[in-house]
Design a protein around this motif. Sequence first.
Motif, PDB file in Angstrom:
ATOM      1  N   SER A  85       0.842  -1.164   0.030  1.00 51.74           N
ATOM      2  CA  SER A  85      -0.111  -0.078   0.061  1.00 51.74           C
ATOM      3  C   SER A  85       0.643   1.309  -0.122  1.00 51.74           C
ATOM      4  CB  SER A  85      -0.941   0.223   1.211  1.00 51.74           C
ATOM      5  OG  SER A  85      -1.751  -1.011   1.357  1.00 51.74           O
ATOM      6  N   PHE A  87       0.930   5.893  -1.141  1.00 43.11           N
ATOM      7  CA  PHE A  87       0.199   6.889  -1.630  1.00 43.11           C
ATOM      8  C   PHE A  87       1.396   7.888  -1.498  1.00 43.11           C
ATOM      9  CE2 PHE A  87      -0.152   8.274   2.752  1.00 43.11           C
ATOM     10  CZ  PHE A  87       0.016   9.693   2.568  1.00 43.11           C
ATOM     11  N   HIS A 108      -2.426  13.595  -6.209  1.00 44.22           N
ATOM     12  CA  HIS A 108      -1.932  12.316  -5.466  1.00 44.22           C
ATOM     13  C   HIS A 108      -2.180  11.102  -6.489  1.00 44.22           C
ATOM     14  CE1 HIS A 108      -6.906  12.598  -6.228  1.00 44.22           C
ATOM     15  NE2 HIS A 108      -6.543  11.391  -6.176  1.00 44.22           N
ATOM     16  N   TYR A 110      -2.178   6.496  -5.886  1.00 47.09           N
ATOM     17  CA  TYR A 110      -2.264   5.733  -4.920  1.00 47.09           C
ATOM     18  C   TYR A 110      -2.332   4.271  -5.435  1.00 47.09           C
ATOM     19  CZ  TYR A 110      -5.086   8.065  -1.304  1.00 47.09           C
ATOM     20  OH  TYR A 110      -5.533   8.963  -0.145  1.00 47.09           O
ATOM     21  N   ASP A 111      -1.424   3.604  -4.530  1.00 50.92           N
ATOM     22  CA  ASP A 111      -0.930   1.938  -4.802  1.00 50.92           C
ATOM     23  C   ASP A 111      -0.877   1.813  -6.376  1.00 50.92           C
ATOM     24  OD1 ASP A 111      -1.567   1.562  -2.372  1.00 50.92           O
ATOM     25  OD2 ASP A 111      -3.925   1.058  -2.549  1.00 50.92           O
ATOM     26  N   ARG A 119      -8.499   1.379  -4.392  1.00 46.36           N
ATOM     27  CA  ARG A 119      -8.139   2.917  -4.302  1.00 46.36           C
ATOM     28  C   ARG A 119      -6.944   3.275  -5.436  1.00 46.36           C
ATOM     29  NH1 ARG A 119      -4.519   4.246   1.017  1.00 46.36           N
ATOM     30  NH2 ARG A 119      -2.715   3.062   0.589  1.00 46.36           N
ATOM     31  N   PRO A 422      -6.428  12.163   2.206  1.00 43.80           N
ATOM     32  CA  PRO A 422      -6.296  10.749   2.493  1.00 43.80           C
ATOM     33  C   PRO A 422      -6.841  10.511   3.903  1.00 43.80           C
ATOM     34  CG  PRO A 422      -4.210  11.601   1.796  1.00 43.80           C
ATOM     35  CD  PRO A 422      -5.075  12.862   1.969  1.00 43.80           C
ATOM     36  N   LYS A 426      -6.488   1.772   4.553  1.00 46.92           N
ATOM     37  CA  LYS A 426      -5.811   1.455   3.189  1.00 46.92           C
ATOM     38  C   LYS A 426      -6.783   0.898   2.202  1.00 46.92           C
ATOM     39  CE  LYS A 426      -1.755   0.045   5.676  1.00 46.92           C
ATOM     40  NZ  LYS A 426      -0.563  -1.181   5.740  1.00 46.92           N
ATOM     41  N   GLY A 429      -9.477   5.933  -0.479  1.00 43.84           N
ATOM     42  CA  GLY A 429      -8.722   6.970  -1.331  1.00 43.84           C
ATOM     43  C   GLY A 429      -8.997   8.127  -0.658  1.00 43.84           C
TER      44      GLY A 429
END
Length: 449
Positions: A85, A87, A108, A110-111, A119, A422, A426, A429
């Motif tokens: 995980s 970000f 941003h 994510y992942d 997310r 955020p 986890k 998002g």
Amino acid sequence: RVFGMSSARGVFSGAVPRVWHGTPPHRGRRGVTRGAASRAAATPNDASSNLGTDSGKTSASPSSANAFAAVPHSGYHRQVGFKRSFFEGWYFRVTLPDVRDNLSLIYHVYDPDLPESSRRVAGAQVCTPGGGYLFRESKNVDAFVAAAHEMELRMPMGGGEFFEVSDDGRRHRGRLLKGDTEEDAKIWPAKKRRSVVEWDFVVAPKTGYGGLCSVADGDGENEFTQEQAVNSVDSGSRVGFGNGKKKTSGRSTAGWLSSLPVFEPHYQILLAHGDATGQMTVDGLVTKFTNAPAYAEKNWGGAGFPSKWFWVQCNSFPEHPGLSITATGANRGVVLFPGMREEVAGVLIHTPDGQFFPFLPIPGSDGISGGKKDEASEVAWEVQPWGAWRVTASNSRYEVEVFAYIAPEDRVPGNTTVLRAPVDDKQLGMKPSCREHFRGQIVVNLWER
């Protein structure tokens, strides 16, 4: 005396503009609860630049021509192929003091290495002059690219939409349209929603983190001017974006711990102060600005975002141009012990003449204006129900007090801008979990003991 202030008591006051989350009255030592952020404003003066389209690429390789150390953690922290995980988020703000307004750009991702993550997205939020808001997000995370060691990123979104930061943080361009995300009218009423936003501006960095920025071929004392910013973008030459000192590395806001996945998320001030020139066009209305105060910072990590934090920032003091104050804190996660939180807070002061006064709970290196090692400081805070924030800090040499507040009528949720941020989960998002305000007051007192 401390940069022109009597050791008895001195006051700096300036416009505050941005703010985050609120919570019941809270007091504490060394740590934080979610609170607010404060920022300043910049003004539409004479400036022009042509807004680009979704074309071209951002350079993703560091330049060896830069003889000065960049601010640490300017680059993208993704470890390609490492399935965890993760970000990373970037925050850029230009302030418009003459009209007490601002614009901010928040990016941003994510992942990127978890294809099945719910997310897994990349996107942007734009807060426009006049209190407008636009949010865009894409699941095509593979299209997002960023440099590993420089402040450069790019996200093409198709149909002429894109956002990018290039030339090591000196050039900002983008064009975004209202997406198909259904906005809650109670959170973002129609008067705040924007349909088309374009921007193009250059930034002349004046202060990185820990000291002044300098021209790469200078003597370590030269200021980086707006003309050099424009010229360097046009010619491809490089300019130091660090602390303006030869043969030194830049400074991490959290020291050596920033290099280890121990406490997350991590936090770094990228640009304490700079001058921005360019324009933003919002639904056909053009706002131009010249030498407007600019600020940048970022977060990254994988252990979840703080569930509580506060943040106050201002670099638009009318009587002290170039002065930058940041007071912030959060209950960050401890990677080795899921669910455990460590409260940490700090006050960071950059003066126009290059002095740096860090008040952090950990000792640092490089020293406060004289080469002495930075001491660990005791930090205390008091957060009222969203609208007033008081932070104090002290060590054996200095003591500081920061008080920020906004007008009572502006503390009503509808009179501020709700941001997606955020959350401490986890699986989730960006969610509407904080408020930002660009107009207020900040008073700073700094004493030498």
